[in-house]
Design a protein around this motif. Structure first.
Motif, PDB file in Angstrom:
ATOM      1  N   ASP A 160       0.855  -1.185   0.000  1.00 49.61           N
ATOM      2  CA  ASP A 160       0.000   0.000   0.000  1.00 49.61           C
ATOM      3  C   ASP A 160       0.890   1.234   0.000  1.00 49.61           C
ATOM      4  O   ASP A 160       2.113   1.137   0.009  1.00 49.61           O
ATOM      5  CB  ASP A 160      -0.894  -0.029   1.247  1.00 49.61           C
ATOM      6  N   THR A 161       0.271   2.392  -0.014  1.00 47.84           N
ATOM      7  CA  THR A 161       1.003   3.642   0.149  1.00 47.84           C
ATOM      8  C   THR A 161       0.428   4.385   1.336  1.00 47.84           C
ATOM      9  O   THR A 161      -0.772   4.337   1.600  1.00 47.84           O
ATOM     10  CB  THR A 161       0.915   4.537  -1.107  1.00 47.84           C
ATOM     11  N   GLU A 162       1.299   5.044   2.069  1.00 49.13           N
ATOM     12  CA  GLU A 162       0.885   5.826   3.228  1.00 49.13           C
ATOM     13  C   GLU A 162       1.647   7.139   3.174  1.00 49.13           C
ATOM     14  O   GLU A 162       2.880   7.153   3.240  1.00 49.13           O
ATOM     15  CB  GLU A 162       1.209   5.050   4.505  1.00 49.13           C
ATOM     16  N   LYS A 163       0.907   8.229   3.020  1.00 45.09           N
ATOM     17  CA  LYS A 163       1.505   9.560   2.886  1.00 45.09           C
ATOM     18  C   LYS A 163       2.492   9.602   1.717  1.00 45.09           C
ATOM     19  O   LYS A 163       3.570  10.182   1.806  1.00 45.09           O
ATOM     20  CB  LYS A 163       2.177   9.989   4.186  1.00 45.09           C
ATOM     21  N   GLY A 164       2.119   8.921   0.631  1.00 45.96           N
ATOM     22  CA  GLY A 164       2.927   8.930  -0.575  1.00 45.96           C
ATOM     23  C   GLY A 164       4.106   7.972  -0.585  1.00 45.96           C
ATOM     24  O   GLY A 164       4.847   7.928  -1.543  1.00 45.96           O
ATOM     25  N   ARG A 165       4.278   7.205   0.466  1.00 42.54           N
ATOM     26  CA  ARG A 165       5.396   6.267   0.544  1.00 42.54           C
ATOM     27  C   ARG A 165       4.879   4.833   0.504  1.00 42.54           C
ATOM     28  O   ARG A 165       3.851   4.523   1.094  1.00 42.54           O
ATOM     29  CB  ARG A 165       6.180   6.463   1.835  1.00 42.54           C
ATOM     30  N   PRO A 166       5.598   3.940  -0.168  1.00 40.95           N
ATOM     31  CA  PRO A 166       5.169   2.534  -0.206  1.00 40.95           C
ATOM     32  C   PRO A 166       5.295   1.887   1.174  1.00 40.95           C
ATOM     33  O   PRO A 166       6.271   2.125   1.899  1.00 40.95           O
ATOM     34  CB  PRO A 166       6.120   1.883  -1.214  1.00 40.95           C
ATOM     35  N   VAL A 167       4.290   1.101   1.527  1.00 45.08           N
ATOM     36  CA  VAL A 167       4.249   0.415   2.818  1.00 45.08           C
ATOM     37  C   VAL A 167       3.848  -1.033   2.574  1.00 45.08           C
ATOM     38  O   VAL A 167       2.969  -1.307   1.762  1.00 45.08           O
ATOM     39  CB  VAL A 167       3.210   1.081   3.758  1.00 45.08           C
ATOM     40  N   THR A 168       4.503  -1.937   3.281  1.00 45.14           N
ATOM     41  CA  THR A 168       4.135  -3.347   3.216  1.00 45.14           C
ATOM     42  C   THR A 168       3.694  -3.767   4.612  1.00 45.14           C
ATOM     43  O   THR A 168       4.410  -3.561   5.589  1.00 45.14           O
ATOM     44  CB  THR A 168       5.328  -4.208   2.759  1.00 45.14           C
ATOM     45  N   ARG A 169       2.481  -4.339   4.683  1.00 42.46           N
ATOM     46  CA  ARG A 169       1.950  -4.790   5.972  1.00 42.46           C
ATOM     47  C   ARG A 169       1.668  -6.284   5.919  1.00 42.46           C
ATOM     48  O   ARG A 169       1.113  -6.782   4.949  1.00 42.46           O
ATOM     49  CB  ARG A 169       0.647  -4.061   6.309  1.00 42.46           C
TER      50      ARG A 169
END
Length: 89
Positions: free
Chosen positions: A42-51
Motif C-alpha cells: 500500500d502507500t501511506e503519505k505517498g510512501r510505499p508500505v508493506t503490511r
C-alpha cells in the motif's frame, strides 16, 4: 434542536453498527480478502508500505474500534441531549 439530537442518535447508531459489522468481515487489502501469511502493499503519505496479515488486521481493528466507540459516544450523548430537550418542552 430535537431534529439535531435525533440525527445525532441516528448517526451514532449507524457508526456503531458499521464498526460492529466490519469487525466480523475478513481482513482485506485493496478490497481482496487476505489469508494468514500474505502481505499487503500500500502507500501511506505517498510512501510505499508493506503490511503483514497481522498488521493489516490490527489497522482494521483500530479503525473499526474507533467507529464502534465513537458511534456509541455520539449516540449516547445525543440521546441525553434529546431527552433534556424533550423534558424542557
Amino acid at each position: 434542536m430535537k431534529i439535531a439530537h435525533t440525527l445525532g442518535v441516528a448517526v451514532g447508531l449507524a457508526l456503531l453498527l458499521t464498526g460492529l459489522i466490519r469487525l466480523s468481515l475478513p481482513v482485506e487489502c485493496h478490497g481482496h480478502a487476505m489469508d494468514l501469511g500474505q502481505v499487503c502493499h500500500d502507500t501511506e503519505k505517498g510512501r510505499p508500505v508493506t503490511r503483514s496479515f497481522d498488521e493489516q488486521r490490527s489497522l482494521r481493528d483500530s479503525t473499526d474500534g474507533f467507529l464502534t466507540v465513537g458511534g456509541l459516544i455520539v449516540a449516547a450523548g445525543s440521546a441525553v441531549l434529546l431527552r433534556r430537550t424533550l423534558r424542557a418542552d
